[in-house]
Each structure stands twice: as C-alpha cells, then as structure tokens.
Design an enzyme around this catalytic site. Structure first.
Site, PDB file in Angstrom:
ATOM      1  N   HIS A   1       0.875  -1.190   0.000  1.00 44.78           N
ATOM      2  CA  HIS A   1       0.000   0.000   0.000  1.00 44.78           C
ATOM      3  C   HIS A   1       0.902   1.227   0.000  1.00 44.78           C
ATOM      4  O   HIS A   1       1.494   1.573   1.012  1.00 44.78           O
ATOM      5  CB  HIS A   1      -0.904   0.009   1.239  1.00 44.78           C
ATOM      6  CG  HIS A   1      -1.869   1.171   1.272  1.00 44.78           C
ATOM      7  ND1 HIS A   1      -3.223   1.002   1.486  1.00 44.78           N
ATOM      8  CD2 HIS A   1      -1.686   2.499   1.144  1.00 44.78           C
ATOM      9  CE1 HIS A   1      -3.822   2.179   1.474  1.00 44.78           C
ATOM     10  NE2 HIS A   1      -2.908   3.113   1.276  1.00 44.78           N
TER      11      HIS A   1
ATOM     12  N   HIS B   1       1.555   5.364  -1.660  1.00 46.11           N
ATOM     13  CA  HIS B   1       1.178   6.553  -2.446  1.00 46.11           C
ATOM     14  C   HIS B   1       2.441   7.163  -3.042  1.00 46.11           C
ATOM     15  O   HIS B   1       3.326   7.587  -2.307  1.00 46.11           O
ATOM     16  CB  HIS B   1       0.491   7.596  -1.557  1.00 46.11           C
ATOM     17  CG  HIS B   1      -0.779   7.086  -0.950  1.00 46.11           C
ATOM     18  ND1 HIS B   1      -2.006   7.198  -1.564  1.00 46.11           N
ATOM     19  CD2 HIS B   1      -0.999   6.420   0.215  1.00 46.11           C
ATOM     20  CE1 HIS B   1      -2.937   6.631  -0.792  1.00 46.11           C
ATOM     21  NE2 HIS B   1      -2.350   6.146   0.287  1.00 46.11           N
ATOM     22  N   LEU B   2       2.505   7.183  -4.363  1.00 44.43           N
ATOM     23  CA  LEU B   2       3.679   7.768  -5.034  1.00 44.43           C
ATOM     24  C   LEU B   2       3.377   9.144  -5.606  1.00 44.43           C
ATOM     25  O   LEU B   2       4.301   9.846  -6.020  1.00 44.43           O
ATOM     26  CB  LEU B   2       4.161   6.852  -6.165  1.00 44.43           C
ATOM     27  CG  LEU B   2       4.891   5.578  -5.751  1.00 44.43           C
ATOM     28  CD1 LEU B   2       5.238   4.742  -6.984  1.00 44.43           C
ATOM     29  CD2 LEU B   2       6.153   5.892  -4.953  1.00 44.43           C
TER      30      LEU B   2
ATOM     31  N   ASN C   1      -5.294   7.236  -5.922  1.00 42.77           N
ATOM     32  CA  ASN C   1      -6.044   8.458  -5.567  1.00 42.77           C
ATOM     33  C   ASN C   1      -5.321   9.731  -5.992  1.00 42.77           C
ATOM     34  O   ASN C   1      -5.030  10.603  -5.197  1.00 42.77           O
ATOM     35  CB  ASN C   1      -6.375   8.492  -4.059  1.00 42.77           C
ATOM     36  CG  ASN C   1      -5.131   8.507  -3.170  1.00 42.77           C
ATOM     37  OD1 ASN C   1      -4.077   8.003  -3.548  1.00 42.77           O
ATOM     38  ND2 ASN C   1      -5.270   9.072  -1.982  1.00 42.77           N
TER      39      ASN C   1
ATOM     40  N   LYS D   1      -9.266  -0.568  -5.936  1.00 40.81           N
ATOM     41  CA  LYS D   1      -9.345   0.077  -4.629  1.00 40.81           C
ATOM     42  C   LYS D   1     -10.704   0.713  -4.412  1.00 40.81           C
ATOM     43  O   LYS D   1     -11.179   1.499  -5.228  1.00 40.81           O
ATOM     44  CB  LYS D   1      -8.257   1.154  -4.525  1.00 40.81           C
ATOM     45  CG  LYS D   1      -8.256   1.953  -3.228  1.00 40.81           C
ATOM     46  CD  LYS D   1      -7.762   1.137  -2.045  1.00 40.81           C
ATOM     47  CE  LYS D   1      -7.957   1.868  -0.715  1.00 40.81           C
ATOM     48  NZ  LYS D   1      -6.803   2.651  -0.299  1.00 40.81           N
TER      49      LYS D   1
ATOM     50  N   HIS E   1     -10.554   0.791   1.714  1.00 43.46           N
ATOM     51  CA  HIS E   1     -10.365   1.778   2.791  1.00 43.46           C
ATOM     52  C   HIS E   1     -11.564   1.613   3.712  1.00 43.46           C
ATOM     53  O   HIS E   1     -12.676   1.995   3.362  1.00 43.46           O
ATOM     54  CB  HIS E   1     -10.285   3.206   2.225  1.00 43.46           C
ATOM     55  CG  HIS E   1     -10.031   4.224   3.290  1.00 43.46           C
ATOM     56  ND1 HIS E   1      -8.831   4.885   3.443  1.00 43.46           N
ATOM     57  CD2 HIS E   1     -10.810   4.653   4.308  1.00 43.46           C
ATOM     58  CE1 HIS E   1      -8.884   5.682   4.494  1.00 43.46           C
ATOM     59  NE2 HIS E   1     -10.086   5.570   5.033  1.00 43.46           N
TER      60      HIS E   1
ATOM     61  N   HIS F   1      -4.601  -0.812   5.777  1.00 45.91           N
ATOM     62  CA  HIS F   1      -4.167  -0.041   6.961  1.00 45.91           C
ATOM     63  C   HIS F   1      -5.131  -0.187   8.151  1.00 45.91           C
ATOM     64  O   HIS F   1      -5.741   0.776   8.582  1.00 45.91           O
ATOM     65  CB  HIS F   1      -3.926   1.438   6.636  1.00 45.91           C
ATOM     66  CG  HIS F   1      -4.933   2.100   5.728  1.00 45.91           C
ATOM     67  ND1 HIS F   1      -6.289   2.001   5.905  1.00 45.91           N
ATOM     68  CD2 HIS F   1      -4.754   2.870   4.634  1.00 45.91           C
ATOM     69  CE1 HIS F   1      -6.894   2.685   4.951  1.00 45.91           C
ATOM     70  NE2 HIS F   1      -5.997   3.213   4.173  1.00 45.91           N
TER      71      HIS F   1
ATOM     72  N   ASP G   1       1.517   2.565   3.544  1.00 45.56           N
ATOM     73  CA  ASP G   1       0.666   3.746   3.382  1.00 45.56           C
ATOM     74  C   ASP G   1       1.506   5.019   3.468  1.00 45.56           C
ATOM     75  O   ASP G   1       1.021   6.044   3.937  1.00 45.56           O
ATOM     76  CB  ASP G   1      -0.471   3.752   4.417  1.00 45.56           C
ATOM     77  CG  ASP G   1      -1.553   4.764   4.073  1.00 45.56           C
ATOM     78  OD1 ASP G   1      -1.621   5.189   2.893  1.00 45.56           O
ATOM     79  OD2 ASP G   1      -2.322   5.128   4.978  1.00 45.56           O
TER      80      ASP G   1
ATOM     81  N   ALA H   1      -4.141  14.500   5.527  1.00 43.86           N
ATOM     82  CA  ALA H   1      -3.836  13.259   6.241  1.00 43.86           C
ATOM     83  C   ALA H   1      -2.749  12.501   5.497  1.00 43.86           C
ATOM     84  O   ALA H   1      -2.808  12.373   4.280  1.00 43.86           O
ATOM     85  CB  ALA H   1      -5.090  12.404   6.317  1.00 43.86           C
TER      86      ALA H   1
END
Ligand code: NCD
Ligand code: ZN
Length: 345
Positions: free
Chosen positions: A14, A16-17, A42, A100, A137, A175, A248, A264
């Site tokens: 998990h 985020h790039l 996202n 997702k 999520h 998560h 995450d 966040a």
C-alpha cells in the site's frame, strides 16, 4: 543478540507515489528498499480506467532512476461508473493487481469514490469471478459516527455484508488501525487479508494531540488508543499469513500538512524498514520480520516472493533527513520518537 538480518527483498502492499515532482522525489525512497509496491490510485483526477493505469505506470517507470529496479503493481480506483469489462480486461492483460474501494469522502482525494455499494455489485461479482482482489479503505463516512469508531462500524455495516453477498471475493482491509479489525480478520478463514502500516505500530492518538497538535502524525484512518496499537503490533509480529506490510507512505508537501486544515498522511518510505526492525526486535520477533515484509503479501496476491535479498545490520544511530526536498516543496519524514539503529545495507 542478533545484529544482522537478511530478508527476501520486501514489497510494500500500500503506497502513495503521487505524480510529477513529488513522484520523482519519493519514488527512489521506495525503490531503494522495495522490489514491488501496490500503487494507490487516488490522484487528481483518479486512476479509474485501464487506460489511466497504463499511463500512470508509464509515468512511474519514466521517473525511476536508471540504476534502480522497481515494479509498480497498479490499481484501479473504483467508482459507481466503473465498467466491469474494463476491469476484467485490465486484469487479463496483467496491467492491474487490485481494485481500490474508497468510500466517498473517507480520505484524501476520495470524492469520486463509492457512495452506495449496491452500485458496484456488478464489478465486485466480476472481480470474484476472475480472482482480482479488492483493497478497501475501511471507514464509514457518516457525519454522526465518531471518527475513532469509523473502522469498527465499517466492518459491521459494509465489509461483512459485502463479503457475504460476494462469495469468493478476495479482500484486503487496508491499513487496519483497531483491535476490532484484527479480530475480524483473524475470525475469517479465507479470502480476507489486511495491511498494517509502520506508523500505526508506533503511535497512538496521544502522539497527535498531547502537548500541541502534531500534523505530521495525522493520517487516515487516524491512530487510535494504545490498546489498538498493541493489537496491531501483535498481529504484525504473529506470523499470521493474513497480515502483511502496507506502509501507506503518503507524502504531502509541508504547507499542506502544517495548515489550519491539514492533509492526512505520514511519509515513512525512507526509514520504514529501520523502524520495523526496531519494532519487531522490541516484540522479540525479528525472526518474523521477513514473513511480514516479504512473504505474506506475495502469498495473498498469488505472486512469488522476490528472489533477491536485503540485509539489515544493527549499529550506530541511523541518520536520516528531517525532510526531503521535492519540486513541490519539502516533505517531512515521520518521526518515530526513538533513535533507529537498524541500517539497510
Ligand atoms: C492517504 C493519502 O494522503 O493519499 N492519506 C492517509 O492519511 N493515509 C490516503 C489514505 O490512504 O487514506
Ligand atoms: Zn493510503
């Protein structure tokens, strides 16, 4: 005392790039240690179709420094308009590894997510049929549900009913932050796994709120009480194949976090493995670190573990920057609150 540990190369289930300048700055931080990662979709606008996922994968590979190898495992962002045929085609071509589900409004860039799960039944049924996992999520968004209860309520009201209605659908509860989630996952004999982040094993809600508000500890799902943190550590270090690492790691430029309405996300990619080794050593479970970081995830996704290795050695305090610079501003690293001694060599 163990001072050196060699693991199969870890994967991050998990991550985020982002895109553009932040992507270029953070990608090497993951690629240095991880062979593969599940890439969260996202973006703005989100990665909804196979075509979007292919273009995003190309941008990630173009941003990868030449001397590094890294495989982005792409995901599609589920919307109420998602076409089951597009999903099936993306899966069959090997382009996507998961879909997702963001409840609309649950977290960063989730506005295009799902309001009514009845409207995505066709996609979920197709995914169960073709064996494509759903990453979830797991928080409800109802205004009257306390933010600290949103994960537990989601399990009862959404996750369990969806799983019952769609037999064979493989789900990853992303998560997890509560003992309730750990208990639910361990009560399910099949088709359910969970990722656990590094930071949720280190902080509880006091870290965010005591002695002044600490925006760099604010992430979603928000860290809970101490009892929940302990349940996550026990699950991660147990060796139970249903739990695996999903950092995450979620970079935001500092001005976006240090704000009256801060974003966040905790940025942990650069030093996640040093923190995890510290946590597993504290729990007397260093011999199960590889299971959590490198074996359980591939097994859940039906992939082979990596055949290269990575070695951690214990020594003087690890030095890492307080923040990294990106073309979109500085991004502060997660502060575990204790010195790190495990070096990735
Ligand atoms: C993530 C982000 O910033 O994209 N933020 C976070 O706090 N974890 C979104 C998410 O995974 O919920
Ligand atoms: Zn995330």
């Amino acid at each position: 005392m163990t001072t050196s540990l060699t693991l199969r190369r870890p994967d991050d289930w998990h991550l985020h790039l982002r895109d553009g300048a932040i992507l270029r700055a953070v990608l090497p931080e993951s690629a240095r240690h991880f062979a593969r990662a599940i890439i969260m979709p996202n973006l703005v606008p989100p990665v909804v179709t196979a075509r979007d996922a292919r273009a995003y994968r190309d941008r990630i590979l173009a941003a990868l420094p030449k001397e590094m190898t890294f495989t982005p495992l792409m995901t599609l962002y589920l919307t109420e308009e998602t076409d089951p045929a597009d999903v099936a085609h993306a899966h069959a071509s090997g382009l996507v590894t998961a879909v997702k589900l963001y409840p609309a409004g649950a977290t960063t860039n989730s506005a295009s997510g799902v309001r009514d799960v009845d409207r995505v039944r066709g996609v979920l049924e197709k995914m169960a049929e073709i064996g494509l996992p759903l990453c979830v999520h797991g928080e409800v968004t109802d205004a009257h549900i306390d933010i600290f209860d949103r994960e537990a309520v989601f399990i009862d009201r959404v996750l369990d009913p969806v799983r019952r209605a769609t037999p064979g659908l493989r789900v990853v509860m992303e998560h997890v932050t509560t003992r309730d989630a750990v208990d639910y996952v361990t009560s399910q004999p099949r088709d359910l796994g969970a990722t656990i982040t590094t930071h949720h094993m280190v902080i509880n809600r006091n870290h965010i709120l005591v002695g002044g508000i600490k925006p760099h500890y604010y992430c979603l799902p928000v860290a809970k009480r101490e009892d929940h943190r302990l349940a996550l550590r026990a699950a991660a270090t147990s060796g139970d194949p249903r739990f695996f690492l999903g950092t995450d790691s979620a970079p935001h430029a500092d001005p976006a976090k240090e704000s009256a309405c801060g974003c966040a996300g905790c940025f942990t990619a650069p030093h996640t493995l040093s923190i995890l080794a510290h946590v597993f050593e504290d729990e007397d479970a260093l011999d199960r670190l590889e299971t959590f970081t490198s074996l359980n995830g591939p097994a859940f996704y039906g992939l082979a573990p990596n055949d290269t290795t990575l070695t951690l050695t214990k020594g003087d305090a690890v030095r890492y920057p307080e923040r990294i610079e990106t073309g979109d501003g500085p991004v502060t690293l997660f502060d575990p609150g204790f010195p790190l001694h495990w070096h990735v060599t």
